[in-house]
Write an enzyme that holds these catalytic residues in place. Sequence first.
Site, PDB file in Angstrom:
ATOM      1  N   HIS A 121       0.823  -1.208   0.000  1.00 52.89           N
ATOM      2  CA  HIS A 121       0.000   0.000   0.000  1.00 52.89           C
ATOM      3  C   HIS A 121       0.860   1.262   0.000  1.00 52.89           C
ATOM      4  O   HIS A 121       0.507   2.272  -0.608  1.00 52.89           O
ATOM      5  CB  HIS A 121      -0.938   0.000   1.208  1.00 52.89           C
ATOM      6  CG  HIS A 121      -2.032   1.017   1.124  1.00 52.89           C
ATOM      7  ND1 HIS A 121      -1.969   2.234   1.770  1.00 52.89           N
ATOM      8  CD2 HIS A 121      -3.217   1.007   0.457  1.00 52.89           C
ATOM      9  CE1 HIS A 121      -3.064   2.923   1.522  1.00 52.89           C
ATOM     10  NE2 HIS A 121      -3.843   2.202   0.720  1.00 52.89           N
ATOM     11  N   CYS A 122       1.999   1.205   0.667  1.00 57.87           N
ATOM     12  CA  CYS A 122       2.873   2.376   0.786  1.00 57.87           C
ATOM     13  C   CYS A 122       3.487   2.794  -0.543  1.00 57.87           C
ATOM     14  O   CYS A 122       3.889   3.950  -0.699  1.00 57.87           O
ATOM     15  CB  CYS A 122       3.998   2.102   1.776  1.00 57.87           C
ATOM     16  SG  CYS A 122       3.462   1.629   3.422  1.00 57.87           S
ATOM     17  N   ILE A 123       3.595   1.861  -1.492  1.00 60.37           N
ATOM     18  CA  ILE A 123       4.284   2.170  -2.751  1.00 60.37           C
ATOM     19  C   ILE A 123       3.314   2.361  -3.909  1.00 60.37           C
ATOM     20  O   ILE A 123       3.736   2.511  -5.056  1.00 60.37           O
ATOM     21  CB  ILE A 123       5.310   1.084  -3.098  1.00 60.37           C
ATOM     22  CG1 ILE A 123       4.650  -0.265  -3.323  1.00 60.37           C
ATOM     23  CG2 ILE A 123       6.376   0.997  -1.999  1.00 60.37           C
ATOM     24  CD1 ILE A 123       5.595  -1.348  -3.833  1.00 60.37           C
TER      25      ILE A 123
END
Length: 368
Positions: free
Chosen positions: A355-357
């Site tokens: 999700h962070c990328i």
Amino acid sequence: MSIRFPGEFELHDNTLMIWPVRPGSWGRDPSRAQKAYMNIFGAVLEDEDLYVLFGKDTPDDLIRSIKDSFRSSPYSLLPLKIDSDDSWARDTAPTFVIEDDMVKGIDWGFNAWGGDFDGLYRDYRKDIELARLFCTETGYGCIDRRDLILEGGSIACDGQGTLMVTESCLLSPGRNPSMSRDEIERYLCDALGVTRVLWLPRGIYNDETNEHVDNICAFVSPGEVVLAWTDDESDPQYALSRASYDYLSSQKDAMGREIKIHKLPIPDHPVCITKDDLDNLVFEEGEDTREAGERLAASYVNFYFTNGSILLPQFGGENTESDRRAVRIMTSLAGDRRVVPIYARDILTGGGNIHCITQQIPWKGLKT
């Protein structure tokens, strides 16, 4: 003017990612992380178009080779040359909203997750400019909100007026110390068109973002969330997850609904950085460093919705059964989407996960 922040599970126009090269996150040899990114590229391209940002000094031959790798995919990889300091698209790319039936990107203030107080690297000038440059290059309207320090991973929305955040992150002294909780809440309601903000107390243990919400809790539909969990009361995560569970159990969303909570257990065995991992990393002066044996913020909640799937982190090794359990739970909640397990430990080593990328760009604000 009306503004709406769609839920991530709503229809996307496309996804945005950034090619990983920073030695302090991905190593002098970033090939393991880049392989993980390529796997995610392929999964996204099964369901929607994908923008990938490359630094301006990236060889054109490399970009062509990456694009050619997905020539047979149903959707298109769209490369752009825009410089960045790292590849956390969730936090440095725009947060996309719908304003008067137009997709626009919000350009938040960014200080590398804490600035001089507890930021993760000292020079983040390229990251500051990324959101505006992307909107300019692609023709999306850009909304200037740089007066608030905020990362996309610190907010989650149900598309119906409810926003989730964590107190530990948004009230961190490294973000907006001159603003009170009420002032931050009013700002977010105005900027995102929401009417209810849920303030979870804590996030995932040892999360260096000051515990972003996207690692602890996520909407899977309006009124329904998955929450990172452990039954082990001796685990430092237990108290953090319990505090968030108790809080959510006492709250209602913007539509007056009680919130349905699905527990999504963290890996049974802590995922820790190894000496081999550390030997590959090259830190700049002022960059946050790591130690062998340090527990990483591993969570299955850090998944990503595409139009047809849920891209779910997997950690392997002694957590193989934990991985399978997470797949079973998410499959039961996925509806018409398929669950795509992706080995993501080499992303976690950099400090975040799937999700962070990734960053979704909504499709005209229409619901699926």
